[in-house]
Design a protein around this motif. Structure first.
Motif, PDB file in Angstrom:
ATOM      1  N   PHE A   1     -10.118 -32.154  39.372  1.00  0.00           N
ATOM      2  CA  PHE A   1     -10.563 -30.769  39.169  1.00  0.00           C
ATOM      3  C   PHE A   1      -9.664 -29.841  39.984  1.00  0.00           C
ATOM      4  CE2 PHE A   1     -13.240 -27.109  40.371  1.00  0.00           C
ATOM      5  CZ  PHE A   1     -13.517 -26.629  39.111  1.00  0.00           C
TER       6      PHE A   1
ATOM      7  N   HIS B   1      -9.091 -26.360  39.009  1.00  0.00           N
ATOM      8  CA  HIS B   1      -9.215 -24.998  38.467  1.00  0.00           C
ATOM      9  C   HIS B   1      -8.903 -23.987  39.572  1.00  0.00           C
ATOM     10  CE1 HIS B   1     -10.751 -21.507  36.359  1.00  0.00           C
ATOM     11  NE2 HIS B   1     -10.949 -22.242  35.279  1.00  0.00           N
TER      12      HIS B   1
ATOM     13  N   SER C   1      -9.672 -20.834  39.937  1.00  0.00           N
ATOM     14  CA  SER C   1     -10.578 -19.696  40.132  1.00  0.00           C
ATOM     15  C   SER C   1     -11.267 -19.769  41.490  1.00  0.00           C
ATOM     16  CB  SER C   1     -11.620 -19.668  39.016  1.00  0.00           C
ATOM     17  OG  SER C   1     -12.532 -18.606  39.215  1.00  0.00           O
TER      18      SER C   1
ATOM     19  N   SER D   1     -17.478 -19.255  32.771  1.00  0.00           N
ATOM     20  CA  SER D   1     -16.783 -20.491  33.177  1.00  0.00           C
ATOM     21  C   SER D   1     -15.979 -20.283  34.456  1.00  0.00           C
ATOM     22  CB  SER D   1     -15.859 -20.960  32.053  1.00  0.00           C
ATOM     23  OG  SER D   1     -16.599 -21.288  30.896  1.00  0.00           O
ATOM     24  N   SER D   2     -15.359 -19.119  34.596  1.00  0.00           N
ATOM     25  CA  SER D   2     -14.602 -18.836  35.821  1.00  0.00           C
ATOM     26  C   SER D   2     -15.519 -18.780  37.035  1.00  0.00           C
ATOM     27  CB  SER D   2     -13.840 -17.518  35.669  1.00  0.00           C
ATOM     28  OG  SER D   2     -12.876 -17.602  34.646  1.00  0.00           O
TER      29      SER D   2
ATOM     30  N   ALA E   1     -16.322 -22.349  38.089  1.00  0.00           N
ATOM     31  CA  ALA E   1     -15.198 -22.937  38.825  1.00  0.00           C
ATOM     32  C   ALA E   1     -15.106 -22.369  40.233  1.00  0.00           C
ATOM     33  CB  ALA E   1     -13.896 -22.698  38.068  1.00  0.00           C
TER      34      ALA E   1
ATOM     35  N   ASN F   1     -15.306 -24.505  43.697  1.00  0.00           N
ATOM     36  CA  ASN F   1     -14.249 -24.424  44.709  1.00  0.00           C
ATOM     37  C   ASN F   1     -14.797 -23.898  46.035  1.00  0.00           C
ATOM     38  OD1 ASN F   1     -12.065 -25.372  43.163  1.00  0.00           O
ATOM     39  ND2 ASN F   1     -11.765 -23.386  42.214  1.00  0.00           N
TER      40      ASN F   1
END
Length: 503
Positions: A186, A188, A190, A241-242, A245, A249
């Protein structure tokens, strides 16, 4: 030469005594020597082997914690000789103490040393590893338990933040003995720094996540499973979706993207839940479109003639047990996220208090979110057309962050052209009558608990929520004449700014 001769004579005498004296007597002398050495040394030593017993496969968790803890002390002042490694699928470098070297630490103003021992087992290719911990003898009773607790807690935090996180999805193979999840790293990008979201809403979400991550004792004391539910709703391109993520994070959690259409029945759904790990975000996107769960239950009961619920598929009761039933307690520190474009299509039982604890409305891009996008794409902090954009947004020129991001991406090499394109798109939206059915205005983007929603009306009456009435009253109050006057004034302002900048 005389000194060397005496030394050789002493060594010869020792060898002779070893051959003459009984082994029991030699062992006694050795024990006496170690006792005298232990009496006069100011330190106490503790061995931490890799396994709990010789030739055992039971890994000593304290050895693992020590390895992680020393990995976090990889500065040159702590140790001068380190071993570096990196796995094939990871971008991070691991630091470990080189064999038979020491690393120094300080705790409660006391100097502590770790030595990494690696010995080869006789007549074998295996290695015997252990750590030797040295602490001041006079403080050992008070210092040792506190220091080991510090090592364990620091190791757990280091493992959480430095380990490679994974993105899982169910492979539709729940009947096999293998795991029903497949994963990839993973990565991503963002984060909350780059997320196009209004400042206050962003702060509320971050504070809520921080409080949840530190809530082990609180959730245990009130008798609730350590989990939290999020409902993200808004038009396509609003950043759902952002946001997921960015949440993963921020917490350093794994992500499980659950595809309900690949789940055969409720038993497989429970099996998937059991296989998820702690410290994870479980996501079901477009919950209203995944399977036929959210239709009115009374009509379903009538159509079935009040028979038992269907078998061989995922049912509403199965999903409810997944989110808030007994099976939801098989792990801890989990975030469950539902997303939807149409909140009113979700069965109220799925999002009541205790299941979806936080409801986040995502809609059109607001002023603060727009500035974040401009900083991300154009790398500028200010521009002459910022005020024009703000006026367009407040006058109903609604565009989603994805729509604005696409314009900025297409023109990211020319700041002025990008800004003029955004203004033109916002003006066209104002002239067309605002955001229309595509989503809520930026004023309606809020994070609220189900209690606040229930305070103004039950989920069945979401359409009558105050936020929507406010939006309707504002739109009904706008007349075509006012829109035209605004556009005339806006265009003149844009032209004057362009002339002053020489565009």
């Amino acid at each position: 030469m005389e000194l060397l001769s005496q030394l050789w004579s002493l060594l010869g005498l020792i060898t002779l005594l070893q051959n003459i004296l009984p082994s029991q007597f030699l062992s006694l002398l050795h024990s006496l020597y170690e006792s005298l050495q232990d009496f006069f040394t100011p330190y106490s030593y503790y061995d931490i082997p890799e396994f709990n017993a010789y030739c055992s496969l039971d890994l000593n968790q304290l050895y693992r914690h020590a390895t992680l803890y020393l990995n976090s002390l990889h500065n040159s002042a702590a140790c001068r000789h380190l071993s570096l490694s990196r796995s094939k699928s990871s971008t991070t470098i691991s630091f470990t103490v080189a064999p038979n070297h020491s690393v120094h630490d300080t705790f409660n103003a006391q100097r502590i040393s770790w030595t990494h021992h690696v010995d080869t087992v006789q007549d074998s290719l295996d290695e015997k590893r252990s750590f030797s911990l040295r602490i001041p003898k006079r403080h050992r009773h008070s210092l040792l338990p506190l220091y080991l607790d510090h090592v364990t807690s620091t190791a757990a935090e280091f493992e959480r933040t430095s380990r490679e996180r994974r993105l899982f999805t169910n492979n539709g193979n729940g009947s096999s003995y293998d795991s029903s999840w497949v994963s990839v790293p993973f990565r991503h990008p963002s984060t909350f720094d780059t997320l196009a979201l209004e400042t206050e809403l962003k702060k509320q979400i971050m504070d809520d996540l921080t409080e949840f991550a530190a809530g082990r004792e609180f959730y245990g004391s009130v008798g609730r499973a350590w989990k939290r539910g999020y409902l993200l709703y808004g038009p396509p391109g609003s950043g759902k979706s952002s946001l997921i993520a960015a949440m993963a994070n921020f917490l350093c959690y794994d992500v499980y993207d659950l595809e309900l259409t690949k789940v055969s029945d409720n038993s497989e759904l429970r099996s998937l839940l059991i296989q998820t790990t702690n410290r994870s975000v479980i996501v079901i996107e477009d919950i209203d479109c995944s399977v036929d769960l959210t239709a009115d239950r009374s009509s379903k009961a009538t159509a079935r003639g009040d028979h038992e619920e269907e078998v061989g598929r995922v049912t509403l009761s199965g999903l409810l047990n997944f989110t808030d039933g007994l099976w939801s307690c098989c792990g801890e520190e989990r975030i469950v996220v539902f997303t939807t474009n149409y909140r009113e299509k979700i069965d109220p039982a799925l999002v009541r208090c205790g299941r979806m604890d936080v409801h986040v409305s995502l809609g059109m891009c607001g002023p603060a979110a727009f500035r974040t996008l401009v900083r991300n794409y154009l790398e500028i902090e200010s521009h002459a057309l910022f005020d024009v954009v703000d006026n367009c947004i407040r006058s109903g020129g609604g565009l989603t962050p994805a729509q604005i991001g696409e314009i900025l991406l297409k023109n990211h090499q020319d700041v002025d052209v990008a800004m003029r394109e955004v203004v033109a798109a916002l003006q066209a939206r104002v002239l067309a009558g605002g955001g229309g059915e595509e989503g809520a205005d930026y004023e309606e983007m809020v994070m609220r608990s189900p209690e606040s929603v229930l305070g103004v009306g039950s989920p069945e009456n979401w359409d009558s929520s105050p936020g929507k009435h406010v939006g309707k009253r504002r739109k009904e109050g706008q007349t075509p004449g006012k829109k035209v006057n605004f556009l005339v004034r806006l265009r003149s302002l844009t032209k004057s700014e362009s002339g002053r900048r020489g565009i």
